[in-house]
Design a protein around this motif. Structure first.
Motif, PDB file in Angstrom:
ATOM      1  N   TYR A  97       0.843  -1.195   0.000  1.00 40.28           N
ATOM      2  CA  TYR A  97       0.000   0.000   0.000  1.00 40.28           C
ATOM      3  C   TYR A  97       0.885   1.254   0.000  1.00 40.28           C
ATOM      4  O   TYR A  97       1.042   1.893   1.031  1.00 40.28           O
ATOM      5  CB  TYR A  97      -0.878   0.037   1.248  1.00 40.28           C
ATOM      6  N   PRO A  98       1.458   1.643  -1.132  1.00 41.81           N
ATOM      7  CA  PRO A  98       2.355   2.800  -1.125  1.00 41.81           C
ATOM      8  C   PRO A  98       1.671   4.154  -0.914  1.00 41.81           C
ATOM      9  O   PRO A  98       2.311   5.081  -0.419  1.00 41.81           O
ATOM     10  CB  PRO A  98       3.046   2.743  -2.487  1.00 41.81           C
ATOM     11  N   LEU A  99       0.389   4.280  -1.286  1.00 39.78           N
ATOM     12  CA  LEU A  99      -0.301   5.564  -1.180  1.00 39.78           C
ATOM     13  C   LEU A  99      -1.708   5.403  -0.617  1.00 39.78           C
ATOM     14  O   LEU A  99      -2.393   4.431  -0.947  1.00 39.78           O
ATOM     15  CB  LEU A  99      -0.425   6.225  -2.567  1.00 39.78           C
ATOM     16  N   ASP A 104     -12.728   7.779  -4.663  1.00 37.78           N
ATOM     17  CA  ASP A 104     -13.031   6.518  -5.332  1.00 37.78           C
ATOM     18  C   ASP A 104     -11.767   5.971  -5.990  1.00 37.78           C
ATOM     19  O   ASP A 104     -10.837   6.725  -6.301  1.00 37.78           O
ATOM     20  CB  ASP A 104     -14.117   6.718  -6.387  1.00 37.78           C
ATOM     21  N   ALA A 105     -11.754   4.662  -6.216  1.00 37.62           N
ATOM     22  CA  ALA A 105     -10.581   4.014  -6.794  1.00 37.62           C
ATOM     23  C   ALA A 105     -10.973   3.080  -7.925  1.00 37.62           C
ATOM     24  O   ALA A 105     -12.146   2.727  -8.085  1.00 37.62           O
ATOM     25  CB  ALA A 105      -9.832   3.232  -5.711  1.00 37.62           C
ATOM     26  N   GLN A 141      -9.187   7.159  -8.628  1.00 43.14           N
ATOM     27  CA  GLN A 141     -10.011   7.164  -9.839  1.00 43.14           C
ATOM     28  C   GLN A 141      -9.435   7.999 -10.977  1.00 43.14           C
ATOM     29  O   GLN A 141      -9.489   7.593 -12.123  1.00 43.14           O
ATOM     30  CB  GLN A 141     -11.429   7.639  -9.511  1.00 43.14           C
ATOM     31  N   ASN A 142      -8.890   9.140 -10.718  1.00 40.77           N
ATOM     32  CA  ASN A 142      -8.395  10.015 -11.777  1.00 40.77           C
ATOM     33  C   ASN A 142      -6.877  10.122 -11.766  1.00 40.77           C
ATOM     34  O   ASN A 142      -6.330  11.195 -12.021  1.00 40.77           O
ATOM     35  CB  ASN A 142      -9.044  11.400 -11.656  1.00 40.77           C
ATOM     36  N   SER A 143      -6.209   9.008 -11.485  1.00 45.76           N
ATOM     37  CA  SER A 143      -4.756   9.034 -11.371  1.00 45.76           C
ATOM     38  C   SER A 143      -4.168   7.706 -11.837  1.00 45.76           C
ATOM     39  O   SER A 143      -4.826   6.672 -11.753  1.00 45.76           O
ATOM     40  CB  SER A 143      -4.358   9.275  -9.910  1.00 45.76           C
TER      41      SER A 143
END
Length: 158
Positions: A97-99, A104-105, A141-143
């Motif tokens: 879990y780096p970040l 939302d994902a 979600q946007n990355s």
């Protein structure tokens, strides 16, 4: 895969029904199939039903999403290969879990190397049991930044 009218492909819609019926936790988590295209599966993991005390996505939900996207990917590829009777189980998994995820994902599973896939299918057809390692990831979600990376060994048996 999304059609031009933004509806899900029949395969994606069928997978979402299977997930919600066979794995009821996916309903509570709000898991939705976003797309199945070019042997890449994408699932939506909403923050609200998976939030933790830090207002981020709960690590257990991230783990479930990472396992589920691999399970779903394998389910769809087996159907494409004409294999309907196999039972898919996760045998082993490791996650990092780096970040944190503050919204939302999206859980993503890409196809493994084609040679590995062919070996897996051949083994299954010969022995009615085979193992496949899949690498999945979860991004906000946007990355494209990877919030979780997962390696899972899945077993299919009759």
């Amino acid at each position: 895969m999304k059609h031009e009218d933004n509806t899900m492909s029949p395969e994606a819609a069928a997978l979402e029904q299977v997930l919600h019926h066979d794995i009821p936790l996916t309903q509570a988590m709000g898991v939705k199939v976003l797309s199945w295209q070019d042997h890449q599966l994408r699932l939506h993991l909403p923050l609200a039903p998976n939030i933790n005390h830090k207002s981020t996505l709960f690590g257990g939900s991230l783990y479930c999403g990472a396992v589920l996207v691999g399970w779903g990917w394998l389910h769809l590829r087996l159907k494409e290969a004409g294999i309907d009777g196999g039972h898919i189980v996760i045998q082993d998994g490791q996650i990092s879990y780096p970040l944190p995820v503050r919204g939302d994902a999206v859980a993503i599973c890409d196809a493994p190397d084609e040679a590995l896939w062919k070996k897996f299918i051949t083994t299954y057809q010969r022995r009615k049991r085979a193992r496949l390692t899949l690498h999945t990831r979860i991004c906000a979600q946007n990355s494209d930044d990877q919030a979780a990376t997962f390696t899972g060994q899945y077993v299919v048996h009759t």
